[in-house]
Structures are given as C-alpha cells and as structure tokens.
Design a protein around this motif. Structure first.
Motif: not given
Length: 349
Positions: A132-138, A159-163
């Motif tokens: 999904g979008r880059i900042r979509t949270p997991l 943050a975890a999604g970004l990592r």
C-alpha cells in the motif's frame, strides 16, 4: 505451489550469505513453517527456533517435530518468555508481523535479513499493507481498537511499515508462505523488492505417517471466530449439533478455543472432541480418500488441500451465513476470510 521453485533457489543463495537465523514462534503453525523455511534453504546453515514460553500447543508441536526428526542444522531451543534479540546481521524469522514486540525489535535492532512465515490469515493482510501507500501502518484487521492505545499502535505500525519496506527495497525481506497469494498481489510484493517464496510443506510431506487417523468419515476443524467474538456462539453450536445428529463427527479444536466452549462441543450428540495443540497439517495428513474435512474459513483449509489432494480427501470450506456475524466482524476481515471460502465449491452451514 512448489518448494523447489526459483524463489527457493534464490532463498538458498541469500541463506548462504547470511549464515544463520533465529526464529521467534508464537503458534504451532509458525513453528512448522519455520522448520519448512529452513528445509527450503532460506535460513542458512544453522537456525535456532525459539518458542514463546507458557504455551502448551508449542510444547506438543515441538515434541512432535522432534519425534519426526529435525532437519540438519536446525535447533529447537528452550522456550523463552520474550522475543530474543538476535545478534546484529543475523536473519530474523517471525510469523506475527503485527506484534508490537516484533515491530519494536525491527526498529531498535538491525537484523541482516527478515523472513516472515505464515501466521494464518494475517499473512495476506500483511502483503496487502506492505504494497500500500508508503506510510500505511501495519495493523491487524479488527473492527474496533482500544482508543487509549490506537494512536500509539498506529505510530508504531507506521514506523515498522517504513522499516519493512526499506528492507524489501534493499533485498533483505522474504515472505515464505503456503497460502494462495493472488497473482496481482504477488507481483506488487515483488515490485516492492521483497522475495515471495511459496511452498507445499515439502519437509512434512517427506516424513513418515505415525499418527492414526480418526475413524469418523467427517472431520470438523475448530475455529477461533467464536472466542474472538466474530460469530455468534449459539449459531455455531446449532450447526455442529445438526452435523452430529446426522453422522459421527471428529472435532479437532482450534488452539484458541475456550475450554468451556469445547466442553459444550463435546456434549453434542455424535461429536467426539480430539486432543488439540498440534497443527491440523500434522494431525490430519494421513486421512483416507473416503473421509472429508469441513472448516469455517481458515489457513488450515489451504494447507490441508495441499497435503491431502494426492490422497483424494475433500477439504470443504463452510460459508459463514450473514446472520452468524457479530457487529465486531469488520468488513475487511470478512473479505479476507472469503478468500479462503471461494477456492472450492464450499459447504453450506
């Protein structure tokens, strides 16, 4: 699904580079899939599987896997109460990518590689969010969230999604699954840079059958949907009572079922409750062609089809009627469940 696919060959190359892995498992399915990932070559020459302490299903599953014989280079460690912190550069193997402890670990340490193994229906949701979008949270697919924790969990999930997406872009993320990943979603995952490896339980299929199969023709898999408040208890028990009144039924509990509910299931005429804990993939792989499996939508439906197709066993998904659902069952969750309901003709509750 083929454990000797090109994806697995790539996984072996990565494993040779990484050398060793630590797997943190919190369910029997995660433990079994960690073993399969090592057998497929994704985890390096040596892998240590660390079960979460205090969970009987993990104890009995570990005992059964050890009895069959661990693959070479795989160690089943003593259970620990918390997720271990592997050395920097080690391959980390997890199942529950939505766990706060797991996500915090990704942010506070530097794993060399991340391998995610099956954790039920949540695996498909993870792939959808990852692409999904880059900042979509997991975050888990749940209808309601605790307002006091929602903001914190969303921030951690973002943050975890970004990592995790960064790990994918740098070629350090592998997803190892036996689930039917839609072709479009699979392409999107690989476009993100992640390695998507499908398997068909090659290690388990190579092991001798040592457990007697149930005598009943019909086998029903238990569900966590009742305990999680997603379907109405009375509707579920009425359906079970109808099955038991027409023929003998073998009932294999879900590891999260409430003991009081299981006692009530056992009181239904014609239903025998078998001891639970070990994954259905291990317990039922010896069923005969004249037997059948019924299950509400679950991951086990897919994996049992993989394991039992050659034996001629029918594995049927029971469509959940609209009136069974509670208000807590989010549309997104129902959508994920329906994915497993429509890979066959289905049974009707």
């Amino acid at each position: 699904m083929n454990g000797s696919s090109p994806g697995v060959e790539n996984g072996r190359d990565h494993a040779r580079e990484q050398g060793s892995a630590v797997a943190w498992v919190e369910s029997p399915l995660q433990m079994l899939c960690a073993v399969e990932a090592h057998h497929a070559g994704l985890l390096g020459a040596h892998a240590r599987v660390v079960p979460r302490a205090g969970l009987r299903p993990l104890v009995v599953t570990g005992r059964e896997i050890s009895r069959l014989g661990l693959p070479g280079g795989l160690e089943l460690a003593t259970p620990e109460p918390g997720m271990p912190r592997p050395r920097r550069g080690t391959t980390w193997v997890v199942g529950d990518a939505f766990s706060g402890k797991v996500q915090s670990g990704w942010l506070t340490a530097l794993p060399g590689r991340i391998v995610i193994v099956d954790d039920g229906l949540a695996t498909i949701r993870l792939l959808e969010l990852l692409t999904g979008r880059i900042r979509t949270p997991l975050l888990r697919a749940r209808a309601t969230a605790n307002p006091l924790r929602a903001g914190l969990r969303s921030a951690l999930g973002t943050a975890a999604g970004l990592r995790l997406r960064a790990a994918a872009r740098s070629g350090r993320l592998s997803i190892f699954t036996a689930l039917p990943v839609p072709a479009e979603l699979a392409r999107a995952v690989r476009d993100r840079g992640a390695e998507l490896v499908t398997h068909d339980f090659a290690w388990l299929r190579s092991q001798p059958l040592r457990r007697p199969r149930p005598e009943e023709r019909t086998v029903v898999l238990g569900t966590s949907l009742v305990r999680n408040g997603l379907i109405h208890r009375d509707r579920y028990f009425t359906w079970l009572a109808g099955l038991g009144s027409s023929e003998p039924v073998a009932y294999f509990p879900h590891r999260r079922e409430d003991p009081h509910d299981l006692a009530q299931v056992g009181e239904q005429p014609g239903i025998t409750v078998y001891d639970g804990g070990i994954p259905a993939e291990m317990t039922l792989r010896g069923l005969a062609a004249e037997q059948r499996v019924l299950s509400l939508p679950s991951t086990a439906v897919t994996s049992l089809r993989v394991l039992l197709s050659a034996r001629g066993v029918t594995v049927e998904t029971v469509d959940v009627p609209e009136e069974w659902w509670t208000a807590q069952a989010a549309p997104s969750l129902r959508s994920h469940l329906s994915m497993f309901a429509h890979h066959d003709t289905g049974a009707t509750a």
